[in-house]
Design a protein around this motif. Structure first.
Motif, PDB file in Angstrom:
ATOM      1  N   ALA A 219      -0.456   2.717   4.722  1.00 37.32           N
ATOM      2  CA  ALA A 219      -0.107   1.504   3.986  1.00 37.32           C
ATOM      3  C   ALA A 219       0.922   0.680   4.753  1.00 37.32           C
ATOM      4  O   ALA A 219       0.812  -0.554   4.814  1.00 37.32           O
TER       5      ALA A 219
ATOM      6  N   ASP B 109       3.240   6.457  -5.221  1.00 35.18           N
ATOM      7  CA  ASP B 109       1.877   6.978  -5.115  1.00 35.18           C
ATOM      8  C   ASP B 109       1.211   6.414  -3.857  1.00 35.18           C
ATOM      9  O   ASP B 109       1.092   5.191  -3.696  1.00 35.18           O
ATOM     10  N   ASP B 110       0.775   7.298  -2.948  1.00 31.20           N
ATOM     11  CA  ASP B 110       0.164   6.863  -1.681  1.00 31.20           C
ATOM     12  C   ASP B 110      -1.105   6.051  -1.904  1.00 31.20           C
ATOM     13  O   ASP B 110      -1.361   5.069  -1.193  1.00 31.20           O
ATOM     14  N   GLY B 111      -1.913   6.454  -2.863  1.00 27.72           N
ATOM     15  CA  GLY B 111      -3.151   5.728  -3.160  1.00 27.72           C
ATOM     16  C   GLY B 111      -2.866   4.308  -3.651  1.00 27.72           C
ATOM     17  O   GLY B 111      -3.525   3.352  -3.230  1.00 27.72           O
ATOM     18  N   ALA B 112      -1.901   4.175  -4.519  1.00 25.58           N
ATOM     19  CA  ALA B 112      -1.526   2.858  -5.040  1.00 25.58           C
ATOM     20  C   ALA B 112      -0.916   2.009  -3.929  1.00 25.58           C
ATOM     21  O   ALA B 112      -1.174   0.794  -3.857  1.00 25.58           O
TER      22      ALA B 112
ATOM     23  N   LEU C 205      -1.631   2.225  -0.733  1.00 21.85           N
ATOM     24  CA  LEU C 205      -2.734   1.816   0.138  1.00 21.85           C
ATOM     25  C   LEU C 205      -3.534   0.681  -0.497  1.00 21.85           C
ATOM     26  O   LEU C 205      -3.890  -0.286   0.187  1.00 21.85           O
ATOM     27  N   THR C 206      -3.796   0.780  -1.780  1.00 22.05           N
ATOM     28  CA  THR C 206      -4.516  -0.288  -2.484  1.00 22.05           C
ATOM     29  C   THR C 206      -3.728  -1.595  -2.411  1.00 22.05           C
ATOM     30  O   THR C 206      -4.301  -2.664  -2.152  1.00 22.05           O
TER      31      THR C 206
END
Length: 185
Positions: free
Chosen positions: A2, A33-36, A38-39
């Motif tokens: 990210a 949160d890594d996913g959030a 990245l999004t």
């Protein structure tokens, strides 16, 4: 990942949007949160690319680059055709050599002097191609003996199309440069 994407945003964004890039980086740092993260970073890249594409300076510079690259490609192609035509039809090599030199010189002048030079060159050269087409279309008269009229008609038509495109590209670049700047919040 990210943080790398947000780093790309700094490169994509126009200089006057540097504060946006700093805010994007701060936001990614704040998301746990890594996913959030990245999004969010993917959304930032999308926004940065959109902002860059919508900036007028990018459009004008892209058009100038494409126009000059195209002119250099035509110059190179004409030079290669000259090399191939020497043995087959010596008189044609003069036309292809002149075409190659004309496009290379016009590309250099357009690069050094900007879009107004492209407009001036195209405005000067376009009538020559129109006259060349009229000359080669006039039948077996003056054009008959030393040239293949169909080849030169095709070259004249191509020249008219190419120089018209260069003229329009130059006008576009000049017009984009004179548009008022709209500041978006």
């Amino acid at each position: 990942m990210a943080l790398m994407l947000v780093g790309w945003c700094a490169a994509l964004l126009p200089a006057d949007r540097a504060s946006w890039a700093a805010a994007m980086k701060a936001e990614v740092d704040a998301i746990d949160d890594d996913g959030a993260a990245l999004t969010f970073a993917i959304g930032c890249v999308w926004g940065a690319a959109k902002e860059r594409i919508l900036s007028r300076s990018f459009a004008a510079r892209s058009m100038q680059f494409a126009t000059i690259a195209g002119m250099l490609a035509i110059s190179l192609l004409s030079a290669l055709m000259t090399k191939r035509m020497i043995a087959a039809h010596h008189q044609s090599t003069v036309v292809f050599t002149l075409t190659s030199v004309l496009f290379a010189a016009a590309a250099l002048r357009g690069y050094l002097r900007g879009p107004m030079a492209l407009v001036q060159i195209a405005r000067s050269v376009l009538p020559i191609y129109v006259l060349a087409y009229a000359f080669t279309s006039s039948g077996p008269g003056p054009a008959g003996g030393w040239i293949d009229a169909r080849l030169y008609q095709a070259l004249a038509i191509e020249g008219i199309g190419i120089w018209t495109a260069i003229l329009l590209a130059g006008v576009f670049m000049i017009r984009v440069g004179t548009l008022p700047t709209i500041t978006r919040m």
